[in-house]
Design a protein around this motif. Structure first.
Motif, PDB file in Angstrom:
ATOM      1  N   GLU A  67      55.499  60.509  33.987  1.00 42.19           N
ATOM      2  CA  GLU A  67      55.218  59.335  33.157  1.00 42.19           C
ATOM      3  C   GLU A  67      55.963  58.122  33.709  1.00 42.19           C
ATOM      4  O   GLU A  67      56.602  57.382  32.978  1.00 42.19           O
ATOM      5  CB  GLU A  67      55.516  59.634  31.687  1.00 42.19           C
ATOM      6  N   GLN A  68      55.878  57.979  35.000  1.00 40.66           N
ATOM      7  CA  GLN A  68      56.410  56.856  35.761  1.00 40.66           C
ATOM      8  C   GLN A  68      57.919  56.827  35.907  1.00 40.66           C
ATOM      9  O   GLN A  68      58.473  55.917  36.519  1.00 40.66           O
ATOM     10  CB  GLN A  68      55.902  55.523  35.182  1.00 40.66           C
ATOM     11  N   ASP A  69      58.620  57.817  35.335  1.00 38.49           N
ATOM     12  CA  ASP A  69      60.062  57.910  35.563  1.00 38.49           C
ATOM     13  C   ASP A  69      60.323  58.772  36.794  1.00 38.49           C
ATOM     14  O   ASP A  69      59.769  59.864  36.908  1.00 38.49           O
ATOM     15  CB  ASP A  69      60.772  58.560  34.368  1.00 38.49           C
ATOM     16  N   ASP A  70      61.177  58.295  37.669  1.00 37.67           N
ATOM     17  CA  ASP A  70      61.548  59.044  38.865  1.00 37.67           C
ATOM     18  C   ASP A  70      62.631  60.052  38.477  1.00 37.67           C
ATOM     19  O   ASP A  70      63.791  59.688  38.310  1.00 37.67           O
ATOM     20  CB  ASP A  70      62.069  58.060  39.922  1.00 37.67           C
ATOM     21  N   ILE A  71      62.241  61.324  38.321  1.00 36.93           N
ATOM     22  CA  ILE A  71      63.231  62.282  37.814  1.00 36.93           C
ATOM     23  C   ILE A  71      64.284  62.638  38.864  1.00 36.93           C
ATOM     24  O   ILE A  71      65.357  63.120  38.522  1.00 36.93           O
ATOM     25  CB  ILE A  71      62.582  63.566  37.216  1.00 36.93           C
TER      26      ILE A  71
END
Ligand SMILES: Nc1ncnc2c1ncn2[C@@H]1O[C@H](COP(=O)(O)OP(=O)(O)O)[C@@H](O)[C@H]1O
Ligand SMILES: [Mg+2]
Length: 225
Positions: A67-71
């Motif tokens: 969801e567009q977060d760079d984990i």
């Protein structure tokens, strides 16, 4: 925009002096609500792949966007928040705690997730209803069949309202009929709860019922359908 995006993700294990490439430049996009199956021989990197997606394992290189977060850019605290809030896990064995009831096993997920609330017990009971064993909420794992224990494990995986369910050979040691029941339950949850489903299975026939089937081969991902 895909819900999950892997770009050129590799995982290299270092064992003594030697290196083992468990994931080799894997790229993948998964849309919200998809039902994806993953097949592949033992040792091909399936568990490594879902562990990276679930934020259990950090890749050696590449980028994972959820969801567009760079984990990969998250610190350990952010990563555990991601695991608790976004991802539900199901493993090969039901892994229920034997000294807790079905209800308590489901509620346990909330302990690690959001703050505790009076509605937790209600939600646990609701989820046990959803997976078809509402009347066994007070039973201990030792009093439940393998299939019933899987149902509790599914309810537990859903407790924190995950966006994606990762299931790593969740029906490993079940008989065929029970396996088919659990699979159709996962399909129902995918459709009705809008949870994206990523399922690793050895059962090719079941894998083909997914929207999309992927194959891991020696660390590489091959799209089959
Ligand atoms: N912690 C680890 N350290 C070293 N090698 C590992 C580790 N975990 C897995 N491997 C190796 O990585 C490869 C992929 O493993 P895995 O992802 O568990 O495959 P699968 O789930 O498809 O059976 C295997 O060769 C395995 O032995
Ligand atoms: Mg595995």
């Amino acid at each position: 925009m895909a819900q999950l995006e892997l770009n050129d993700v590799s995982k290299i294990y270092r064992v003594g002096d030697s290196e083992l490439t468990a994931m080799n430049r894997v790229s993948l996009q998964i849309e919200e609500g998809d039902f994806i199956s993953i097949v592949g021989h033992s040792g091909s990197g399936k568990t490594t792949l879902v562990s990276v997606i679930g934020g259990i394992l950090r890749p050696t290189s590449g980028r994972v966007l959820f969801e567009q977060d760079d984990i990969c850019a998250m610190d350990d605290v952010q990563l555990s928040g991601y695991r608790n809030r976004k991802i539900g896990f199901m493993f090969q064995f039901a892994s229920l705690l034997p000294m807790l009831t079905a209800r308590e096993n489901v509620m346990l997920a909330a302990l690690f997730g959001r703050e505790r609330s009076a509605e937790e017990r209600q939600r646990a009971d609701h989820l046990l209803e959803l997976v078809g064993i509402g009347e066994r909420a007070g039973a201990y794992p030792g009093e439940l069949s393998g299939g019933q224990q899987r149902r509790v494990a599914i309810a537990r995986a859903l407790m924190n309202n995950p966006r994606m369910l990762l299931a790593d050979e969740p029906t490993g040691d079940l008989d065929e009929e029970t396996e088919a029941e659990i699979m159709s339950l996962l399909g129902k949850i995918n459709r009705e709860q809008q949870v994206t489903m990523l399922l690793i299975t050895h059962n090719g026939a079941l894998a083909r019922t997914a929207d999309r089937m992927l194959r891991m081969r020696q660390g590489s991902l091959i799209s089959v359908t």
